[in-house]
Design a protein around this motif. Sequence first.
Motif, PDB file in Angstrom:
ATOM      1  N   PRO A   1       0.817  -1.201   0.000  1.00 43.57           N
ATOM      2  CA  PRO A   1       0.000   0.000   0.000  1.00 43.57           C
ATOM      3  C   PRO A   1       0.860   1.265   0.000  1.00 43.57           C
ATOM      4  O   PRO A   1       1.992   1.247   0.458  1.00 43.57           O
ATOM      5  N   VAL A   2       0.268   2.380  -0.467  1.00 40.43           N
ATOM      6  CA  VAL A   2       0.934   3.684  -0.472  1.00 40.43           C
ATOM      7  C   VAL A   2       0.864   4.254   0.939  1.00 40.43           C
ATOM      8  O   VAL A   2      -0.221   4.347   1.526  1.00 40.43           O
ATOM      9  N   ILE A   3       2.031   4.604   1.483  1.00 39.54           N
ATOM     10  CA  ILE A   3       2.084   5.138   2.854  1.00 39.54           C
ATOM     11  C   ILE A   3       2.737   6.513   2.807  1.00 39.54           C
ATOM     12  O   ILE A   3       3.890   6.652   2.407  1.00 39.54           O
ATOM     13  N   PRO A   4       1.989   7.564   3.225  1.00 35.23           N
ATOM     14  CA  PRO A   4       2.574   8.920   3.228  1.00 35.23           C
ATOM     15  C   PRO A   4       3.496   9.107   4.430  1.00 35.23           C
ATOM     16  O   PRO A   4       3.429   8.381   5.411  1.00 35.23           O
ATOM     17  N   CYS A   5       4.326  10.107   4.322  1.00 31.04           N
ATOM     18  CA  CYS A   5       5.202  10.472   5.431  1.00 31.04           C
ATOM     19  C   CYS A   5       4.347  11.043   6.556  1.00 31.04           C
ATOM     20  O   CYS A   5       3.394  11.781   6.327  1.00 31.04           O
ATOM     21  N   VAL A   6       4.714  10.711   7.779  1.00 33.58           N
ATOM     22  CA  VAL A   6       4.036  11.251   8.956  1.00 33.58           C
ATOM     23  C   VAL A   6       5.103  11.899   9.828  1.00 33.58           C
ATOM     24  O   VAL A   6       6.136  11.287  10.111  1.00 33.58           O
ATOM     25  N   VAL A   7       4.833  13.155  10.235  1.00 31.33           N
ATOM     26  CA  VAL A   7       5.804  13.877  11.064  1.00 31.33           C
ATOM     27  C   VAL A   7       5.164  14.271  12.393  1.00 31.33           C
ATOM     28  O   VAL A   7       3.948  14.335  12.514  1.00 31.33           O
ATOM     29  N   ARG A  36       6.411   5.486   1.851  1.00 30.28           N
ATOM     30  CA  ARG A  36       6.729   4.237   1.141  1.00 30.28           C
ATOM     31  C   ARG A  36       5.808   4.074  -0.062  1.00 30.28           C
ATOM     32  O   ARG A  36       4.682   4.559  -0.063  1.00 30.28           O
ATOM     33  N   ASN A  37       6.327   3.393  -1.043  1.00 36.38           N
ATOM     34  CA  ASN A  37       5.549   3.013  -2.232  1.00 36.38           C
ATOM     35  C   ASN A  37       4.907   4.214  -2.924  1.00 36.38           C
ATOM     36  O   ASN A  37       3.741   4.171  -3.321  1.00 36.38           O
ATOM     37  N   GLY A  38       5.664   5.307  -3.026  1.00 38.51           N
ATOM     38  CA  GLY A  38       5.165   6.480  -3.736  1.00 38.51           C
ATOM     39  C   GLY A  38       4.266   7.372  -2.898  1.00 38.51           C
ATOM     40  O   GLY A  38       3.581   8.248  -3.434  1.00 38.51           O
ATOM     41  N   GLY A  39       4.262   7.187  -1.590  1.00 28.20           N
ATOM     42  CA  GLY A  39       3.450   8.027  -0.703  1.00 28.20           C
ATOM     43  C   GLY A  39       3.978   9.451  -0.662  1.00 28.20           C
ATOM     44  O   GLY A  39       5.104   9.736  -1.089  1.00 28.20           O
ATOM     45  N   GLU A  40       3.171  10.338  -0.140  1.00 29.68           N
ATOM     46  CA  GLU A  40       3.534  11.758  -0.074  1.00 29.68           C
ATOM     47  C   GLU A  40       4.828  11.949   0.719  1.00 29.68           C
ATOM     48  O   GLU A  40       4.979  11.407   1.819  1.00 29.68           O
ATOM     49  N   ALA A  41       5.745  12.730   0.137  1.00 25.82           N
ATOM     50  CA  ALA A  41       7.058  12.962   0.747  1.00 25.82           C
ATOM     51  C   ALA A  41       6.926  13.777   2.036  1.00 25.82           C
ATOM     52  O   ALA A  41       5.919  14.450   2.264  1.00 25.82           O
ATOM     53  N   CYS A  42       7.967  13.732   2.834  1.00 26.12           N
ATOM     54  CA  CYS A  42       7.970  14.461   4.104  1.00 26.12           C
ATOM     55  C   CYS A  42       8.076  15.970   3.868  1.00 26.12           C
ATOM     56  O   CYS A  42       8.820  16.414   2.991  1.00 26.12           O
ATOM     57  N   PRO A  43       7.351  16.751   4.662  1.00 27.49           N
ATOM     58  CA  PRO A  43       7.481  18.214   4.572  1.00 27.49           C
ATOM     59  C   PRO A  43       8.780  18.645   5.257  1.00 27.49           C
ATOM     60  O   PRO A  43       9.465  17.824   5.880  1.00 27.49           O
ATOM     61  N   PRO A  44       9.121  19.928   5.173  1.00 30.42           N
ATOM     62  CA  PRO A  44      10.348  20.403   5.844  1.00 30.42           C
ATOM     63  C   PRO A  44      10.307  20.065   7.339  1.00 30.42           C
ATOM     64  O   PRO A  44       9.262  20.138   7.983  1.00 30.42           O
ATOM     65  N   LEU A  45      11.466  19.717   7.877  1.00 29.63           N
ATOM     66  CA  LEU A  45      11.572  19.307   9.273  1.00 29.63           C
ATOM     67  C   LEU A  45      12.114  20.414  10.162  1.00 29.63           C
ATOM     68  O   LEU A  45      12.231  20.232  11.371  1.00 29.63           O
ATOM     69  N   GLU A  46      12.450  21.570   9.558  1.00 33.04           N
ATOM     70  CA  GLU A  46      12.992  22.675  10.340  1.00 33.04           C
ATOM     71  C   GLU A  46      12.440  23.985   9.798  1.00 33.04           C
ATOM     72  O   GLU A  46      12.304  24.150   8.590  1.00 33.04           O
TER      73      GLU A  46
END
Length: 190
Positions: A1-7, A36-46
Amino acid sequence: PVIPCVVSEWSVWSGCAEPCKTTYRIRRRHVIQEARNGGEACPPLEERAGCVEYWTQQGTECKQSLIPALITTGGFGKARRKRSAADGNERAGYCVEFQLVAITPGCLQSQHSYTHWMQYLREGHTVCVECQHPALDSRSLHCYGDGSGSKKNQLLHWQAVGNSRCKGTWKRIRQLDACSCPSVHSFLFI
């Protein structure tokens, strides 16, 4: 499954990176789940935001020439006096005349009605900036960025409140204990 980044949520803001100059503070968040698997990339962390700390880590006041003046239109002072809960014991204040040396183009690019006063800032003009309660520091009896203690012809920095792109340099001409600033070139320390 497509898993987006979670922050995570943002941390609290740090203190200023360095005292006695315009610098930045930081807040961070961390990755809880990688994409994972083409999920939404992580937003800026700083994130960084501008700040000025007026006291050293040892608790002594910064040299005035290092602190940029924060200014707004002189008309704001009339409203500020009405809202102030002053008991009458504060020092009445003073004014400082400066010659504008350099101004960023951002002063002319502001669209908001509360920043129209910035159009009156012109290189070479003399401006009058009032220091009044509550900007008047009760310990030092001056406003931050007023240039007290600066050398003759030293370039000092200022920034307009309400438009972070409007800033520049000026030279302190003199301090006036009795303020009589002309309305069009009258400003106020914040």
